[in-house]
Design an enzyme around this catalytic site. Structure first.
Site, PDB file in Angstrom:
ATOM      1  CG  ASP A 189      -1.877   1.173   1.282  1.00  0.00           C
ATOM      2  OD1 ASP A 189      -2.492   1.486   0.250  1.00  0.00           O
ATOM      3  OD2 ASP A 189      -2.009   1.793   2.361  1.00  0.00           O
ATOM      4  CB  SER A 207      -5.989   3.821   0.437  1.00  0.00           C
ATOM      5  OG  SER A 207      -4.668   4.114   0.065  1.00  0.00           O
ATOM      6  CD  GLN A 257      -4.769   1.699  -2.547  1.00  0.00           C
ATOM      7  OE1 GLN A 257      -4.457   2.883  -2.672  1.00  0.00           O
ATOM      8  NE2 GLN A 257      -4.136   0.871  -1.730  1.00  0.00           N
TER       9      GLN A 257
END
Length: 273
Positions: A189, A207, A257
């Protein structure tokens, strides 16, 4: 306020960060905290949640996929409570849900699936990007990560923003596929593939959700190439995919994502989410 000053990030090891304390049958606590001016890093809570889920799964079933939602901004100075729901244990697969809480509020939720390893047709359609080897690339320090080093080869289309880089964990990790999968999750991430899509004042920020598929076992204490590609923006959101591959050209894991992608506002930064 804590009774004693909190340690700085540099004084905390990655394995300490990922160490969990059991709380009852299906609860766990991530007690390691530190002082940082940024919100809780998403890869940290995702890795902790994956480890918590795995602690309730029969031995010999490593993770093959995980899907998480970032619900609130977390705090590195607070411990995280992880509650696991045992959805199903089948002959080959186990499925778990995890809720991560801080101060009584849910900051992250995870669904993860685990599989007993089995033989199957092993194919890889797309080749790994042809890039300079880690030893031939410029040093690159992945932001915020504990226990990692990086190298940055030339970027796609001459870009200046890093969406393709080598990374490896510098801490001594146990010879355990689960821990390597968790540390890979921690890494996954850290950057975004949406950087090349910034235009007209639009930029990625928080995110929203994160998915990771583990195709083949990976040793994250060896070099891994992370390649992120922006795919779409619209509706205040941006979506990208990514791959994690080893220098031998083998795809080890894939990422997808979605993040906020909004026009930058003047003045004080507005809260996101």
């Amino acid at each position: 306020m804590p009774a004693h000053p909190l340690p700085a990030p540099a004084d905390v090891s990655l394995l300490e960060l990922l160490d969990l304390e059991p709380v009852g049958r299906d609860g766990f606590r991530a007690p390691t905290v530190f002082d940082e001016r940024y919100p809780l890093y998403g890869g940290q809570v995702a890795a902790q949640a994956l480890l918590a889920a795995a602690r309730t799964v029969p031995d010999g079933r490593p993770p093959h996929s995980m899907h998480g939602y970032f619900l609130r901004s977390g705090d590195t100075a607070r411990p995280t409570l992880l509650r696991v729901e045992r959805d199903r244990d089948g002959r080959s697969f186990s499925t778990r849900r995890v809720v991560a809480e801080q101060a009584g509020e849910v900051v992250f939720s995870l669904s993860a699936s685990f599989q007993t390893p089995e033989d199957g047709l092993d194919q890889q359609v797309d080749p790994v990007p042809d890039v300079a080897a880690p030893e031939e690339s410029e040093p690159f320090e992945p932001p915020r990560l504990l226990g990692f080093e990086g190298r940055q080869p030339p970027q796609p289309n001459g870009g200046r923003l890093p969406t393709r880089f080598w990374a490896r964990c510098t801490e001594a990790l146990p010879d355990d596929d689960l821990m390597h999968a968790a540390v890979l999750t921690y890494l996954s991430d850290i950057m975004t593939g949406l950087l090349p899509l910034m235009t007209e004042g639009y930029e990625p920020s928080a995110s929203l959700d994160h998915a990771l598929w583990f195709h083949r076992p990976a040793r994250i204490d060896r070099w891994m190439l992370m390649d992120l590609v922006g795919r779409s923006t619209g509706g205040g959101r941006g979506w990208y995919t990514g791959s994690l591959s080893t220098p031998d050209g083998v795809l080890r894991a894939s990422i997808a994502q979605e993040s906020l992608f909004r026009r930058r506002r003047r003045g004080p930064r507005a809260a996101t989410g």
